[in-house]
Design a protein around this motif. Structure first.
Motif, PDB file in Angstrom:
ATOM      1  N   ASP A  72      47.208 -28.853  41.271  1.00 36.14           N
ATOM      2  CA  ASP A  72      47.650 -27.910  42.298  1.00 36.14           C
ATOM      3  C   ASP A  72      49.132 -27.540  42.144  1.00 36.14           C
ATOM      4  O   ASP A  72      49.669 -26.783  42.953  1.00 36.14           O
ATOM      5  CB  ASP A  72      47.430 -28.506  43.696  1.00 36.14           C
ATOM      6  N   GLY A  73      49.805 -28.110  41.147  1.00 38.20           N
ATOM      7  CA  GLY A  73      51.224 -27.826  40.924  1.00 38.20           C
ATOM      8  C   GLY A  73      52.166 -28.690  41.734  1.00 38.20           C
ATOM      9  O   GLY A  73      53.367 -28.448  41.772  1.00 38.20           O
ATOM     10  N   ASP A  74      51.607 -29.722  42.405  1.00 35.89           N
ATOM     11  CA  ASP A  74      52.435 -30.629  43.204  1.00 35.89           C
ATOM     12  C   ASP A  74      53.008 -31.736  42.317  1.00 35.89           C
ATOM     13  O   ASP A  74      52.332 -32.226  41.406  1.00 35.89           O
ATOM     14  CB  ASP A  74      51.607 -31.254  44.326  1.00 35.89           C
ATOM     15  N   PRO A  75      54.251 -32.168  42.585  1.00 35.35           N
ATOM     16  CA  PRO A  75      54.872 -33.202  41.747  1.00 35.35           C
ATOM     17  C   PRO A  75      54.180 -34.557  41.872  1.00 35.35           C
ATOM     18  O   PRO A  75      53.696 -34.927  42.945  1.00 35.35           O
ATOM     19  CB  PRO A  75      56.309 -33.273  42.267  1.00 35.35           C
ATOM     20  N   VAL A  76      54.148 -35.280  40.750  1.00 35.36           N
ATOM     21  CA  VAL A  76      53.570 -36.619  40.696  1.00 35.36           C
ATOM     22  C   VAL A  76      54.643 -37.552  40.147  1.00 35.36           C
ATOM     23  O   VAL A  76      55.132 -37.357  39.033  1.00 35.36           O
ATOM     24  CB  VAL A  76      52.322 -36.662  39.784  1.00 35.36           C
ATOM     25  N   SER A  77      55.045 -38.562  40.954  1.00 31.10           N
ATOM     26  CA  SER A  77      56.114 -39.475  40.546  1.00 31.10           C
ATOM     27  C   SER A  77      55.688 -40.929  40.496  1.00 31.10           C
ATOM     28  O   SER A  77      56.383 -41.752  39.889  1.00 31.10           O
ATOM     29  CB  SER A  77      57.305 -39.360  41.509  1.00 31.10           C
ATOM     30  N   GLU A  78      54.578 -41.269  41.166  1.00 26.45           N
ATOM     31  CA  GLU A  78      54.170 -42.666  41.249  1.00 26.45           C
ATOM     32  C   GLU A  78      52.842 -42.894  40.548  1.00 26.45           C
ATOM     33  O   GLU A  78      52.060 -41.970  40.355  1.00 26.45           O
ATOM     34  CB  GLU A  78      54.074 -43.082  42.718  1.00 26.45           C
ATOM     35  N   ALA A  79      52.612 -44.155  40.182  1.00 30.89           N
ATOM     36  CA  ALA A  79      51.379 -44.574  39.517  1.00 30.89           C
ATOM     37  C   ALA A  79      51.189 -43.862  38.189  1.00 30.89           C
ATOM     38  O   ALA A  79      50.071 -43.555  37.781  1.00 30.89           O
ATOM     39  CB  ALA A  79      50.163 -44.387  40.426  1.00 30.89           C
ATOM     40  N   VAL A  80      52.312 -43.586  37.517  1.00 35.30           N
ATOM     41  CA  VAL A  80      52.265 -42.920  36.226  1.00 35.30           C
ATOM     42  C   VAL A  80      53.248 -43.600  35.275  1.00 35.30           C
ATOM     43  O   VAL A  80      54.287 -44.111  35.690  1.00 35.30           O
ATOM     44  CB  VAL A  80      52.568 -41.401  36.362  1.00 35.30           C
ATOM     45  N   GLU A  81      52.873 -43.616  34.022  1.00 32.81           N
ATOM     46  CA  GLU A  81      53.701 -44.209  32.971  1.00 32.81           C
ATOM     47  C   GLU A  81      53.844 -43.173  31.862  1.00 32.81           C
ATOM     48  O   GLU A  81      52.853 -42.594  31.418  1.00 32.81           O
ATOM     49  CB  GLU A  81      53.019 -45.469  32.449  1.00 32.81           C
ATOM     50  N   ILE A  82      55.080 -42.939  31.430  1.00 33.88           N
ATOM     51  CA  ILE A  82      55.350 -41.971  30.366  1.00 33.88           C
ATOM     52  C   ILE A  82      55.783 -42.731  29.125  1.00 33.88           C
ATOM     53  O   ILE A  82      56.687 -43.569  29.180  1.00 33.88           O
ATOM     54  CB  ILE A  82      56.460 -40.985  30.769  1.00 33.88           C
ATOM     55  N   THR A  83      55.132 -42.436  27.997  1.00 34.63           N
ATOM     56  CA  THR A  83      55.504 -43.034  26.714  1.00 34.63           C
ATOM     57  C   THR A  83      55.987 -41.919  25.798  1.00 34.63           C
ATOM     58  O   THR A  83      55.343 -40.876  25.690  1.00 34.63           O
ATOM     59  CB  THR A  83      54.307 -43.759  26.069  1.00 34.63           C
ATOM     60  N   VAL A  84      57.132 -42.145  25.163  1.00 34.83           N
ATOM     61  CA  VAL A  84      57.719 -41.165  24.253  1.00 34.83           C
ATOM     62  C   VAL A  84      57.823 -41.815  22.877  1.00 34.83           C
ATOM     63  O   VAL A  84      58.469 -42.840  22.714  1.00 34.83           O
ATOM     64  CB  VAL A  84      59.112 -40.709  24.741  1.00 34.83           C
ATOM     65  N   ASP A  85      57.126 -41.205  21.888  1.00 29.11           N
ATOM     66  CA  ASP A  85      57.109 -41.716  20.521  1.00 29.11           C
ATOM     67  C   ASP A  85      57.746 -40.698  19.587  1.00 29.11           C
ATOM     68  O   ASP A  85      57.379 -39.527  19.605  1.00 29.11           O
ATOM     69  CB  ASP A  85      55.666 -41.951  20.040  1.00 29.11           C
ATOM     70  N   LEU A  86      58.663 -41.158  18.740  1.00 29.81           N
ATOM     71  CA  LEU A  86      59.216 -40.319  17.687  1.00 29.81           C
ATOM     72  C   LEU A  86      58.338 -40.474  16.456  1.00 29.81           C
ATOM     73  O   LEU A  86      57.991 -41.599  16.065  1.00 29.81           O
ATOM     74  CB  LEU A  86      60.660 -40.728  17.360  1.00 29.81           C
ATOM     75  N   GLU A  87      57.963 -39.348  15.861  1.00 35.62           N
ATOM     76  CA  GLU A  87      57.109 -39.366  14.669  1.00 35.62           C
ATOM     77  C   GLU A  87      57.753 -40.223  13.581  1.00 35.62           C
ATOM     78  O   GLU A  87      58.957 -40.152  13.344  1.00 35.62           O
ATOM     79  CB  GLU A  87      56.943 -37.923  14.177  1.00 35.62           C
ATOM     80  N   ASP A  88      56.957 -41.046  12.905  1.00 31.22           N
ATOM     81  CA  ASP A  88      57.398 -41.924  11.813  1.00 31.22           C
ATOM     82  C   ASP A  88      58.423 -42.960  12.254  1.00 31.22           C
ATOM     83  O   ASP A  88      59.253 -43.390  11.450  1.00 31.22           O
ATOM     84  CB  ASP A  88      57.958 -41.112  10.632  1.00 31.22           C
ATOM     85  N   ASP A  89      58.417 -43.348  13.518  1.00 29.97           N
ATOM     86  CA  ASP A  89      59.322 -44.381  14.014  1.00 29.97           C
ATOM     87  C   ASP A  89      58.470 -45.422  14.731  1.00 29.97           C
ATOM     88  O   ASP A  89      57.660 -45.080  15.587  1.00 29.97           O
ATOM     89  CB  ASP A  89      60.333 -43.765  14.982  1.00 29.97           C
ATOM     90  N   PRO A  90      58.638 -46.694  14.405  1.00 29.05           N
ATOM     91  CA  PRO A  90      57.795 -47.720  15.022  1.00 29.05           C
ATOM     92  C   PRO A  90      58.109 -47.978  16.497  1.00 29.05           C
ATOM     93  O   PRO A  90      57.303 -48.554  17.203  1.00 29.05           O
ATOM     94  CB  PRO A  90      58.080 -48.967  14.185  1.00 29.05           C
ATOM     95  N   LEU A  91      59.275 -47.538  16.968  1.00 29.93           N
ATOM     96  CA  LEU A  91      59.642 -47.778  18.359  1.00 29.93           C
ATOM     97  C   LEU A  91      59.118 -46.671  19.263  1.00 29.93           C
ATOM     98  O   LEU A  91      59.024 -45.522  18.863  1.00 29.93           O
ATOM     99  CB  LEU A  91      61.160 -47.843  18.499  1.00 29.93           C
ATOM    100  N   SER A  92      58.782 -47.053  20.484  1.00 29.79           N
ATOM    101  CA  SER A  92      58.423 -46.063  21.495  1.00 29.79           C
ATOM    102  C   SER A  92      59.150 -46.449  22.779  1.00 29.79           C
ATOM    103  O   SER A  92      59.562 -47.586  22.969  1.00 29.79           O
ATOM    104  CB  SER A  92      56.914 -46.020  21.718  1.00 29.79           C
ATOM    105  N   TYR A  93      59.318 -45.481  23.655  1.00 29.98           N
ATOM    106  CA  TYR A  93      60.022 -45.694  24.905  1.00 29.98           C
ATOM    107  C   TYR A  93      59.069 -45.423  26.049  1.00 29.98           C
ATOM    108  O   TYR A  93      58.386 -44.406  26.067  1.00 29.98           O
ATOM    109  CB  TYR A  93      61.237 -44.754  24.989  1.00 29.98           C
ATOM    110  N   THR A  94      59.018 -46.340  27.021  1.00 30.33           N
ATOM    111  CA  THR A  94      58.104 -46.229  28.149  1.00 30.33           C
ATOM    112  C   THR A  94      58.900 -46.146  29.445  1.00 30.33           C
ATOM    113  O   THR A  94      59.839 -46.919  29.647  1.00 30.33           O
ATOM    114  CB  THR A  94      57.149 -47.436  28.197  1.00 30.33           C
ATOM    115  N   TYR A  95      58.518 -45.207  30.304  1.00 30.98           N
ATOM    116  CA  TYR A  95      59.194 -44.999  31.572  1.00 30.98           C
ATOM    117  C   TYR A  95      58.189 -45.111  32.707  1.00 30.98           C
ATOM    118  O   TYR A  95      57.187 -44.417  32.724  1.00 30.98           O
ATOM    119  CB  TYR A  95      59.854 -43.606  31.609  1.00 30.98           C
TER     120      TYR A  95
END
Length: 160
Positions: A72-95
């Motif tokens: 519906d276009g409403d913001p979602v801030s809770e009960a969510v986990e964001i993972t950011v991976d850089l291509e060809d890098d073994p590390l990832s960052y989770t928020y």
């Protein structure tokens, strides 16, 4: 009995004096580079520059802003986990925290191709994945989390 060894006190004082001198040598005054006429100008009264802004060393890639919203276009801030991976890098960052009004801004260390994955911590929605290329400019992506509870709806559920 005379000994050529330092006592603990003598050693501590010598180390403190040496470190203090080293630190003082690293700290500099703006006055240290001044010329005899008391300012930073050269013989002609100019600062020697071309009149343009000095080149600033690139601080790295731009930031990545991830916006999370439900269908519906409403913001979602809770009960969510964001993972950011850089291509060809073994590390990832989770928020999991720091997401406010459905948005989190991530300072990245490297330019390149990133994969951003949003997952529910309460099994409300299927994982959403998007690839983004980050260069020198800031990037912003929006992930639609179908079935996620909006921020306002979650507060109403807690009140009941």
């Amino acid at each position: 009995m005379n000994s050529d060894h330092f006592t603990r006190r003598q050693l501590s004082v010598a180390l403190a004096a040496g470190l203090g001198t080293a630190i003082a040598g690293c700290a500099s005054d703006d006055d240290a580079d001044e010329t005899e006429n008391g300012d930073d100008s050269d013989e002609n009264g100019t600062d020697g520059g071309s009149g343009e802004e000095p080149d600033v060393e690139d601080e790295g890639p731009g930031s990545l802003t991830v916006q999370l919203e439900n269908e519906d276009g409403d913001p979602v801030s809770e009960a969510v986990e964001i993972t950011v991976d850089l291509e060809d890098d073994p590390l990832s960052y989770t928020y999991r925290q720091g997401i406010e009004d459905g948005e989190v801004t991530i300072s990245l260390e490297d330019e390149g191709e990133y994969t951003v994955i949003a997952e529910s911590t309460e099994d409300e929605f299927e994982p959403v994945e998007e690839d983004v290329s980050v260069g020198e400019e800031d990037e912003k992506i929006t992930l639609v989390l179908e079935g996620a509870t909006a921020d306002g709806d979650r507060a109403e559920d807690e009140d009941e």
